[in-house]
Design a protein around this motif. Structure first.
Motif, PDB file in Angstrom:
ATOM      1  N   THR A 239       7.860   3.382   1.954  1.00 18.45           N
ATOM      2  CA  THR A 239       7.449   2.294   2.841  1.00 18.45           C
ATOM      3  C   THR A 239       8.657   1.634   3.504  1.00 18.45           C
ATOM      4  O   THR A 239       8.507   0.913   4.498  1.00 18.45           O
ATOM      5  CB  THR A 239       6.634   1.239   2.072  1.00 18.45           C
ATOM      6  OG1 THR A 239       7.328   0.875   0.874  1.00 18.45           O
ATOM      7  CG2 THR A 239       5.262   1.791   1.711  1.00 18.45           C
ATOM      8  N   ASP A 240       9.840   1.868   2.974  1.00 21.46           N
ATOM      9  CA  ASP A 240      11.076   1.360   3.581  1.00 21.46           C
ATOM     10  C   ASP A 240      11.702   2.348   4.547  1.00 21.46           C
ATOM     11  O   ASP A 240      12.703   2.023   5.191  1.00 21.46           O
ATOM     12  CB  ASP A 240      12.103   1.041   2.494  1.00 21.46           C
ATOM     13  CG  ASP A 240      12.060  -0.397   2.048  1.00 21.46           C
ATOM     14  OD1 ASP A 240      12.518  -1.257   2.811  1.00 21.46           O
ATOM     15  OD2 ASP A 240      11.558  -0.664   0.938  1.00 21.46           O
ATOM     16  N   MET A 363       7.865  -7.380   5.658  1.00 19.52           N
ATOM     17  CA  MET A 363       7.159  -6.363   4.883  1.00 19.52           C
ATOM     18  C   MET A 363       5.870  -6.969   4.325  1.00 19.52           C
ATOM     19  O   MET A 363       5.860  -8.097   3.846  1.00 19.52           O
ATOM     20  CB  MET A 363       8.020  -5.908   3.707  1.00 19.52           C
ATOM     21  CG  MET A 363       9.345  -5.297   4.097  1.00 19.52           C
ATOM     22  SD  MET A 363       9.233  -3.537   4.410  1.00 19.52           S
ATOM     23  CE  MET A 363       9.169  -2.891   2.741  1.00 19.52           C
ATOM     24  N   GLU A 364       4.791  -6.194   4.385  1.00 19.31           N
ATOM     25  CA  GLU A 364       3.554  -6.596   3.713  1.00 19.31           C
ATOM     26  C   GLU A 364       3.625  -6.184   2.239  1.00 19.31           C
ATOM     27  O   GLU A 364       4.335  -5.248   1.881  1.00 19.31           O
ATOM     28  CB  GLU A 364       2.336  -5.940   4.362  1.00 19.31           C
ATOM     29  CG  GLU A 364       2.146  -6.265   5.837  1.00 19.31           C
ATOM     30  CD  GLU A 364       2.861  -5.298   6.766  1.00 19.31           C
ATOM     31  OE1 GLU A 364       2.780  -5.499   7.996  1.00 19.31           O
ATOM     32  OE2 GLU A 364       3.520  -4.354   6.266  1.00 19.31           O
ATOM     33  N   SER A 365       2.869  -6.884   1.397  1.00 17.31           N
ATOM     34  CA  SER A 365       2.866  -6.537  -0.021  1.00 17.31           C
ATOM     35  C   SER A 365       1.609  -7.055  -0.687  1.00 17.31           C
ATOM     36  O   SER A 365       1.162  -8.170  -0.403  1.00 17.31           O
ATOM     37  CB  SER A 365       4.092  -7.128  -0.726  1.00 17.31           C
ATOM     38  OG  SER A 365       4.063  -6.855  -2.104  1.00 17.31           O
ATOM     39  N   THR A 419       1.823  -2.557  -4.054  1.00 20.74           N
ATOM     40  CA  THR A 419       2.011  -1.733  -2.856  1.00 20.74           C
ATOM     41  C   THR A 419       2.696  -2.514  -1.749  1.00 20.74           C
ATOM     42  O   THR A 419       2.744  -3.752  -1.764  1.00 20.74           O
ATOM     43  CB  THR A 419       0.663  -1.197  -2.336  1.00 20.74           C
ATOM     44  OG1 THR A 419      -0.197  -2.315  -2.044  1.00 20.74           O
ATOM     45  CG2 THR A 419      -0.012  -0.295  -3.346  1.00 20.74           C
ATOM     46  N   TRP A 420       3.170  -1.768  -0.745  1.00 17.95           N
ATOM     47  CA  TRP A 420       3.931  -2.326   0.362  1.00 17.95           C
ATOM     48  C   TRP A 420       3.426  -1.764   1.694  1.00 17.95           C
ATOM     49  O   TRP A 420       2.881  -0.672   1.765  1.00 17.95           O
ATOM     50  CB  TRP A 420       5.411  -1.961   0.228  1.00 17.95           C
ATOM     51  CG  TRP A 420       5.993  -2.344  -1.091  1.00 17.95           C
ATOM     52  CD1 TRP A 420       6.049  -1.579  -2.218  1.00 17.95           C
ATOM     53  CD2 TRP A 420       6.583  -3.590  -1.437  1.00 17.95           C
ATOM     54  NE1 TRP A 420       6.645  -2.267  -3.236  1.00 17.95           N
ATOM     55  CE2 TRP A 420       6.990  -3.509  -2.782  1.00 17.95           C
ATOM     56  CE3 TRP A 420       6.819  -4.761  -0.725  1.00 17.95           C
ATOM     57  CZ2 TRP A 420       7.620  -4.563  -3.438  1.00 17.95           C
ATOM     58  CZ3 TRP A 420       7.450  -5.813  -1.378  1.00 17.95           C
ATOM     59  CH2 TRP A 420       7.836  -5.702  -2.716  1.00 17.95           C
ATOM     60  N   CYS A 421       3.654  -2.537   2.748  1.00 12.64           N
ATOM     61  CA  CYS A 421       3.463  -2.091   4.145  1.00 12.64           C
ATOM     62  C   CYS A 421       2.095  -1.435   4.360  1.00 12.64           C
ATOM     63  O   CYS A 421       1.087  -2.038   4.055  1.00 12.64           O
ATOM     64  CB  CYS A 421       4.614  -1.182   4.547  1.00 12.64           C
ATOM     65  SG  CYS A 421       6.186  -2.057   4.528  1.00 12.64           S
ATOM     66  N   SER A 424      -0.168  -1.545   1.513  1.00 11.40           N
ATOM     67  CA  SER A 424      -0.718  -2.880   1.280  1.00 11.40           C
ATOM     68  C   SER A 424      -1.865  -3.177   2.243  1.00 11.40           C
ATOM     69  O   SER A 424      -2.891  -3.748   1.849  1.00 11.40           O
ATOM     70  CB  SER A 424       0.382  -3.929   1.431  1.00 11.40           C
ATOM     71  OG  SER A 424      -0.123  -5.233   1.271  1.00 11.40           O
ATOM     72  N   ALA A 474       5.594 -10.592   2.967  1.00 10.51           N
ATOM     73  CA  ALA A 474       6.267 -10.733   1.678  1.00 10.51           C
ATOM     74  C   ALA A 474       7.717 -11.171   1.857  1.00 10.51           C
ATOM     75  O   ALA A 474       8.175 -12.123   1.236  1.00 10.51           O
ATOM     76  CB  ALA A 474       6.199  -9.430   0.896  1.00 10.51           C
ATOM     77  N   GLY A 517      14.093 -10.391  -0.084  1.00 10.97           N
ATOM     78  CA  GLY A 517      13.264  -9.736  -1.084  1.00 10.97           C
ATOM     79  C   GLY A 517      13.765  -9.979  -2.489  1.00 10.97           C
ATOM     80  O   GLY A 517      13.120  -9.595  -3.456  1.00 10.97           O
TER      81      GLY A 517
END
Length: 563
Positions: A239-240, A363-365, A419-421, A424, A474, A517
């Protein structure tokens, strides 16, 4: 996965610990905090002067706490609850000691300034059960329907060790890892700046994924895919992949993704205890003064408007309609709030700073936790002799599942999914119970003989930070080409560089830091803002303990050309 680079330079007891000051601004915040001279002082004529502090997360609370100790009167505004993304919640109907960390939940030893405050308020930490860490009894890696059980990385198929070796090689060949890690351990500022200046110019326009593709060690798409799903330290990093590789290098250089610890009882205790704490050394205010006592127990409500008024005043309007004007203010919320939730006039910041805030990428989370009756996952399977269930990394919807126990036969907690991005966003339309149902189905494919639901003793709790109205994400993560924007925001505390009519309002908080973060970034930027406010009021640091602004010209972040 458990260690970024196995042959990383080891420090001795005689050397300072590696710290998350990062390569961009190698200032020893931990030494600044530990010095007996303190953080500085202001003229007695300014004692009791009010300073607005907007946002009651960790950065805002630390800024307010340190300004109070100097003799100023912080006026704290908070829209929601004290703690920000240090948010610890309980489960309805369950033992109140059973908690879930909705935001920050794991902290590296390199967060040395953060550790100062953890120690100050008397909190305890314990190892956090990341994949394949010593605190994790076992880990299951489940990719493309095939599961592998491991207690150490040597238990995984060779391809996983090949991927780890490829990552180590990519860091060494493309980012001078060993040299930088050694320089940071030795706090060799000239060497840090020499290496980093070259890399910033070379890599600012490069994505994380592009960096992998440019490495001969990652010529295999299969290796890149596995690395994205399993990653290093805390797990998968795909996700990064669109983010700037510089963001990732800051993490690995400072070992921010290794040897994590959690705060016993929950991370939100840190800002809450600072809010109530009565400092032993305090100027102007009588002993027994705390932030809570200065506010009659409650912070001011949400800020709805910020504007400049005559005499370079910062005028703050809150949700009750109350209007107050301050000579200085510290804004610690996420910068997008200044574009949407708070009515601001353009005169607050130079136009280049507005541009940097508008370009900030968040970033979403999402997380979901359930309380369970006991750590049943430690039961041994009668056939295999393995743990019934393990910390799980998978390419399924859950991605990362963490098992958090409080001792044998004690009620425990499972983070069913972190979870991320894009991962998420898949959860966003679903309720907590709907999310839990999908997660249990997904985990049921990995553990077909484990009835997780039968152990659940309370309702799930969940968060999607992109849907939180006072956060909208996030944390910040720079995209390629964003270095210049981040530099503007981080260095905003150096206001002698600004026109007189743009001074007095100081930015702080996680998303303007170089280590977004991580709670350490919130601490560092709070201390920058404290130095800025102190300077605004005619104060200064002790000559034996120069602050971040005093040494700025010697360690300033790389300044890339604009044309």
């Amino acid at each position: 996965m458990t260690s970024t680079v196995p042959n990383a330079v080891q420090h001795t007891d005689a050397a300072p610990p590696i710290t998350m000051f990062g390569p961009d601004f190698p200032y020893a915040y931990d030494d600044f905090l530990a010095h007996p001279a303190g953080l500085g002082q202001i003229p007695a004529t300014e004692h009791g002067a009010e300073v607005a502090v907007i946002g009651g997360g960790l950065s805002g609370i630390i800024a307010a706490y340190e300004l109070m100790k100097m003799g100023l009167r912080p006026v704290l505004y908070e829209a929601d609850r004290i703690g920000g993304r240090l948010r610890t919640v309980g489960f309805d109907g369950c033992d109140p000691t059973l908690t879930a960390e909705m935001g920050a939940m794991r902290f590296p030893p390199s967060s040395t300034a953060l550790q100062h405050y953890i120690d100050l308020v008397g909190l305890e930490t314990r190892p956090f059960p990341n994949p394949l860490s010593p605190a994790t009894p076992s880990t299951v890696v489940d990719l493309k329907g095939e599961s592998h059980y491991a207690e150490t990385i040597d238990d995984l198929p060779q391809v996983y060790r090949d991927v780890m070796d490829a990552w180590n090689a990519a860091l060494e060949e493309g980012a001078d890892f060993t040299d930088m890690n050694r320089a940071m351990r030795e706090r060799d500022v000239p060497r840090i700046r020499e290496i980093w200046s070259r890399l910033v110019e070379k890599l600012d326009n490069q994505t994380f994924y592009g960096f992998l593709c440019d490495s001969d060690a990652f010529a295999s798409f299969r290796h890149r895919e596995i690395f994205g799903q399993v990653g290093f330290g805390t797990g998968g990093w795909d996700t990064d992949f669109p983010n700037s590789i510089l963001e990732i290098l800051r993490v690995v250089y400072t070992e921010a993704d290794d040897h994590h610890r959690g705060i016993v009882g929950g991370s939100q205790q840190l800002p809450l205890r600072l809010w109530e704490r009565e400092p032993h050394k305090i100027v102007h205010w009588p002993l027994g003064t705390s932030l809570a006592s200065l506010h009659d127990g409650e912070p001011r409500p949400a800020v709805t408007r910020l504007n400049r008024t005559a005499g370079n005043g910062i005028t703050v309007t809150d949700a009750t309609g109350d209007i107050r004007t301050f000579r200085a203010a510290v804004f610690t919320g996420q910068s997008w709030l200044l574009l949407s939730k708070i009515d601001c006039d353009d005169a607050l910041f130079p136009i280049d700073h507005w541009t940097a805030m508008e370009r900030t990428h968040y970033m979403e989370s999402s997380k979901l936790f359930v309380p369970v009756d006991r750590p049943f996952w430690l039961d041994k399977d009668e056939v295999t002799g393995r743990d019934t269930m393990s910390m799980t990394l998978t390419d399924r919807m859950t991605r990362g599942t963490y098992l958090l126990d409080n001792g044998p036969d004690e009620p425990a907690v499972i983070c069913l999914s972190y979870t991320w991005c894009d991962d998420s966003l898949k959860w966003l339309p679903l309720s907590a119970n709907e999310r839990m149902d999908v997660m249990l189905k997904s985990l049921g494919e990995i553990y077909p003989n484990v009835d997780i639901r039968s152990h659940v003793i309370g309702n799930p709790v969940t968060v999607s930070w992109e849907n939180e109205p006072w956060f909208m994400g996030a944390f910040k993560a720079n995209l390629p080409g964003h270095y210049r924007y981040q530099r503007r925001l981080f260095t905003h505390f150096m206001q002698d560089r600004l026109p007189a009519d743009k001074r007095g309002l100081f930015l702080a908080g996680d998303d303007i830091s170089w280590t977004a973060g991580w709670a350490e970034g919130a601490v560092q930027t709070a201390l920058n803002a404290v130095w800025g406010v102190m300077t605004q009021f005619g104060g200064a640091t002790d000559a034996t303990n120069p602050g971040p602004g005093d040494v700025f010209d010697d360690i300033a972040p790389v300044e890339l050309p604009e044309d």
